[in-house]
Motif scaffolding. Structure first.
Motif, PDB file in Angstrom:
ATOM      1  N   LEU A 174       0.058   2.338  -0.113  1.00 57.27           N
ATOM      2  CA  LEU A 174       0.169   2.299   1.403  1.00 57.27           C
ATOM      3  C   LEU A 174       1.500   3.052   1.543  1.00 57.27           C
ATOM      4  N   ILE A 175       1.519   3.733   2.844  1.00 60.95           N
ATOM      5  CA  ILE A 175       2.951   4.157   3.254  1.00 60.95           C
ATOM      6  C   ILE A 175       3.375   3.742   4.348  1.00 60.95           C
ATOM      7  N   TYR A 176       4.481   3.194   4.843  1.00 64.14           N
ATOM      8  CA  TYR A 176       5.079   2.908   6.330  1.00 64.14           C
ATOM      9  C   TYR A 176       6.077   4.017   6.685  1.00 64.14           C
ATOM     10  N   GLY A 177       5.991   4.088   7.932  1.00 58.45           N
ATOM     11  CA  GLY A 177       6.703   4.980   8.599  1.00 58.45           C
ATOM     12  C   GLY A 177       6.106   6.330   9.077  1.00 58.45           C
ATOM     13  N   LEU A 178       4.835   6.374   8.953  1.00 56.96           N
ATOM     14  CA  LEU A 178       3.968   7.664   9.088  1.00 56.96           C
ATOM     15  C   LEU A 178       4.206   7.819  10.699  1.00 56.96           C
ATOM     16  N   ARG A 179       3.829   8.969  11.128  1.00 54.61           N
ATOM     17  CA  ARG A 179       3.948   9.365  12.510  1.00 54.61           C
ATOM     18  C   ARG A 179       2.957   8.555  13.615  1.00 54.61           C
ATOM     19  N   GLY A 180       3.545   7.894  14.506  1.00 55.45           N
ATOM     20  CA  GLY A 180       2.855   7.093  15.377  1.00 55.45           C
ATOM     21  C   GLY A 180       2.537   5.631  14.923  1.00 55.45           C
ATOM     22  N   GLN A 181       2.850   5.418  13.612  1.00 55.75           N
ATOM     23  CA  GLN A 181       2.590   3.952  12.899  1.00 55.75           C
ATOM     24  C   GLN A 181       3.575   2.886  13.720  1.00 55.75           C
ATOM     25  N   THR A 182       2.972   1.894  13.776  1.00 57.65           N
ATOM     26  CA  THR A 182       3.707   0.567  14.529  1.00 57.65           C
ATOM     27  C   THR A 182       3.957  -0.242  13.395  1.00 57.65           C
ATOM     28  N   ARG A 183       4.946  -1.338  13.535  1.00 57.90           N
ATOM     29  CA  ARG A 183       4.727  -2.537  12.930  1.00 57.90           C
ATOM     30  C   ARG A 183       3.481  -3.411  12.695  1.00 57.90           C
ATOM     31  N   ASP A 184       2.684  -3.357  13.948  1.00 62.99           N
ATOM     32  CA  ASP A 184       1.294  -3.751  14.092  1.00 62.99           C
ATOM     33  C   ASP A 184       0.154  -3.229  13.456  1.00 62.99           C
ATOM     34  N   SER A 185       0.222  -1.826  13.427  1.00 58.86           N
ATOM     35  CA  SER A 185      -0.666  -1.161  12.851  1.00 58.86           C
ATOM     36  C   SER A 185      -0.495  -1.080  11.392  1.00 58.86           C
ATOM     37  N   LEU A 186       0.739  -1.384  10.795  1.00 60.59           N
ATOM     38  CA  LEU A 186       0.971  -1.127   9.332  1.00 60.59           C
ATOM     39  C   LEU A 186       0.505  -2.466   8.752  1.00 60.59           C
ATOM     40  N   ILE A 187       0.784  -3.817   9.708  1.00 57.86           N
ATOM     41  CA  ILE A 187       0.421  -5.083   9.054  1.00 57.86           C
ATOM     42  C   ILE A 187      -1.145  -4.827   9.114  1.00 57.86           C
ATOM     43  N   SER A 188      -1.780  -4.326  10.042  1.00 54.39           N
ATOM     44  CA  SER A 188      -3.388  -4.273  10.238  1.00 54.39           C
ATOM     45  C   SER A 188      -3.978  -3.620   8.776  1.00 54.39           C
ATOM     46  N   SER A 189      -3.139  -2.345   8.566  1.00 56.87           N
ATOM     47  CA  SER A 189      -3.688  -1.681   7.441  1.00 56.87           C
ATOM     48  C   SER A 189      -3.404  -2.647   6.044  1.00 56.87           C
ATOM     49  N   LEU A 190      -2.438  -3.132   5.965  1.00 55.87           N
ATOM     50  CA  LEU A 190      -2.067  -4.135   4.855  1.00 55.87           C
ATOM     51  C   LEU A 190      -3.071  -5.167   4.682  1.00 55.87           C
ATOM     52  N   GLY A 191      -3.249  -5.855   5.936  1.00 55.97           N
ATOM     53  CA  GLY A 191      -4.294  -6.894   5.865  1.00 55.97           C
ATOM     54  C   GLY A 191      -5.673  -6.441   5.368  1.00 55.97           C
ATOM     55  N   ARG A 192      -6.038  -5.291   6.034  1.00 51.88           N
ATOM     56  CA  ARG A 192      -7.471  -4.816   5.573  1.00 51.88           C
ATOM     57  C   ARG A 192      -7.535  -4.412   4.037  1.00 51.88           C
ATOM     58  N   VAL A 193      -6.362  -3.834   3.490  1.00 50.19           N
ATOM     59  CA  VAL A 193      -6.563  -3.593   2.199  1.00 50.19           C
ATOM     60  C   VAL A 193      -6.383  -4.815   1.360  1.00 50.19           C
ATOM     61  N   LEU A 194      -5.596  -5.938   1.558  1.00 53.91           N
ATOM     62  CA  LEU A 194      -5.320  -6.928   0.988  1.00 53.91           C
ATOM     63  C   LEU A 194      -6.918  -7.738   0.828  1.00 53.91           C
ATOM     64  N   ASP A 195      -7.895  -7.576   1.902  1.00 48.30           N
ATOM     65  CA  ASP A 195      -9.021  -7.997   1.618  1.00 48.30           C
ATOM     66  C   ASP A 195      -9.944  -7.739   0.390  1.00 48.30           C
ATOM     67  N   TYR A 196      -9.581  -6.632  -0.010  1.00 55.98           N
ATOM     68  CA  TYR A 196     -10.310  -6.114  -1.025  1.00 55.98           C
ATOM     69  C   TYR A 196      -9.773  -6.623  -2.470  1.00 55.98           C
ATOM     70  N   GLU A 197      -8.547  -7.384  -2.350  1.00 58.36           N
ATOM     71  CA  GLU A 197      -8.026  -8.053  -3.561  1.00 58.36           C
ATOM     72  C   GLU A 197      -7.624  -7.190  -4.602  1.00 58.36           C
ATOM     73  N   PRO A 198      -6.709  -6.178  -4.419  1.00 53.74           N
ATOM     74  CA  PRO A 198      -6.564  -5.144  -5.607  1.00 53.74           C
ATOM     75  C   PRO A 198      -5.538  -5.976  -6.531  1.00 53.74           C
ATOM     76  N   GLN A 199      -5.684  -5.709  -7.775  1.00 56.07           N
ATOM     77  CA  GLN A 199      -4.748  -6.157  -8.695  1.00 56.07           C
ATOM     78  C   GLN A 199      -3.291  -6.008  -8.232  1.00 56.07           C
ATOM     79  N   THR A 200      -2.983  -4.717  -7.880  1.00 60.66           N
ATOM     80  CA  THR A 200      -1.611  -4.073  -7.369  1.00 60.66           C
ATOM     81  C   THR A 200      -1.726  -3.297  -6.196  1.00 60.66           C
ATOM     82  N   LEU A 201      -0.495  -3.573  -5.369  1.00 67.37           N
ATOM     83  CA  LEU A 201      -0.323  -2.766  -4.125  1.00 67.37           C
ATOM     84  C   LEU A 201       0.956  -2.230  -4.292  1.00 67.37           C
TER      85      LEU A 201
END
Length: 450
Positions: A208-235
């Protein structure tokens, strides 16, 4: 400015240099006065009974807005076929010199390697099996990918060929942020791709990348949470880097209010670290978090640090053989990259001219590299340093180590190994710059000024 002032000033100013994953960077490479010969690097690799292999696939369907990688989006089927055919030849010829080594890791990086066909991957693995028959029992085989670059048949093929680690750039789970990144696929495509990888491979790394155009702390946390739902071994969580020759540079120049400041990126970093810890992920580096217990999440990186030579195959791939770091020439613009890639495909292997660009490291450079990589991987042992270089770590880097300890950026575990503290991880990109030799710093400055 002394080392302590350097750290204090850069930390106070919230400086966030580019994440350092290797040393030296390609920005320090220059054209050799005479092409490097295979005999030059064979001698350098004599100390190791193992070898790492990196295969560069420089093809993408599109260039992301922040990307400065060496690749082309101007390629057709014929271009890919001729490139893979040349890779197969190079694998066989390098096998004549290094085929007796045990392969510690194989990494297909890009570009987008999963744009290759099953037949092309089959040809490359067949060549590897023939030329490098010895594999470490723990050999790690990785392929990079993007969500819109493969189908299930290709994944099944890769698994059957022995791939055990897949790495995929997701970047964001917000459609608008994906669009601003230059990624033309839907969120549904990203979700399906994650599911397909998780269902097949024991080790999946997602970026995942943070600091993209238009990205906020809330939207980043939302992306991170949705990816964590898949329980990948490494992020792996990267702060976006705005470099020259990228479209994000112009976007930021016209709309700076749409981008996080460096101070805000550090706040996001703290937020990420806390969330990842709460989910049971162990921090391995500034960017990488893993659930894998008792092992590293990226073994090629660790093996490289321990001194195992890296054989880079393909246009733009870097090779590390002791003092020699080398590659072909490289470029960012497709208009310049495509001719270099085509030249690689057209030119047979020549043992008297295996690389046109690179650098020969001095003993000081090698010591700086050892310390820099060791610290960023949190494994800088005083006794190992002494065994490697025949001199005390403190004799070479006393001022730097005292500065790190003074600011509580490192701990000394069991009186031998320096390990980054939580704060040390946070500022590891600044710390890494402190260990650049004067020569490397000057070469990078020259490149930036050109």
């Amino acid at each position: 400015m002394d080392r302590l002032d350097f750290l204090r000033t850069n930390i106070a100013n919230n400086e966030l240099p580019t994440y350092v994953y290797g040393y030296p960077s390609k920005r320090a490479y220059r054209a050799f006065s005479q092409p490097l010969r295979i005999t030059d690097v064979v001698e350098q690799a004599d100390r190791s009974k193992q070898i790492n292999i990196y295969i560069h696939i420089p093809f993408c369907r599109y260039r992301c807005t922040y990307c400065t990688l060496f690749l082309t989006t101007r390629h057709g089927g014929e271009t890919g076929e001729s490139y893979v055919a040349r890779l197969v030849e190079h694998i066989a010829r390098y096998g004549e010199y290094f085929g007796d080594r045990e392969v510690a890791s194989i990494y297909f990086g890009g570009g987008t390697p999963t744009l290759l066909t099953q037949h092309q991957f089959g040809a490359l693995f067949a060549a590897l099996d023939a030329a490098f028959p010895k594999r470490s029992r723990r050999c790690e085989t990785t392929v990079e990918s993007t969500p819109d670059s493969f189908d299930n048949n290709l994944l099944d093929c890769l698994k059957a060929l022995g791939v055990d680690r897949m790495s995929m750039g997701i970047q964001s789970m917000e459609p608008g942020e994906l669009a601003h990144s230059g990624r033309p696929y839907s969120l549904q495509t990203a979700k399906a791709a994650i599911n397909a990888l998780i269902a097949r491979f024991s080790h999946v790394n997602l970026d995942l990348i943070y600091g993209l155009r238009g990205q906020t702390r809330d939207s980043l946390i939302s992306s991170l949470g949705r990816v964590l739902d898949y329980e990948p071994q490494t992020l792996s969580l990267y702060p976006v880097v705005v470099r020259p020759m990228t479209s994000i540079t112009m976007s930021k120049a016209h709309n700076p209010e749409l981008f996080l400041s460096e101070a805000e990126k550090y706040e996001v970093y703290d937020q990420n670290v806390a969330l990842m810890a709460s989910k049971g992920y162990r921090q391995e580096s500034f960017t990488r978090f893993t659930r894998i217990a008792g092992d590293h999440a990226y073994r090629q990186e660790v093996s490289d640090f321990k001194g195992t030579p890296l054989l880079g195959l393909g246009a733009g791939a870097r090779s590390y053989f002791g003092q020699y770091h080398c590659s072909t020439d490289y470029a960012v613009a497709s208009s310049a990259a495509s001719p270099i890639i085509n030249a690689f495909s057209a030119r047979p292997f020549d043992p008297d001219a295996i690389a046109s660009h690179g650098i020969r490291l001095t003993q000081e450079d090698l010591r700086c590299r050892y310390v820099l990589l060791g610290l960023t991987l949190s494994a800088l042992s005083r006794s190992n340093y002494a065994a490697e270089f025949g001199r005390a770590l403190a004799a070479d880097f006393s001022e730097e180590l005292e500065a790190l300890e003074s600011l509580q950026l490192v701990n000394l575990a069991e009186g031998d190994a320096y390990q980054l503290t939580r704060t040390g991880f946070k500022y590891s990109s600044i710390i890494a710059r402190m260990f650049y030799s004067a020569r490397m710093a000057a070469l990078e400055q020259q490149y930036q000024a050109a």
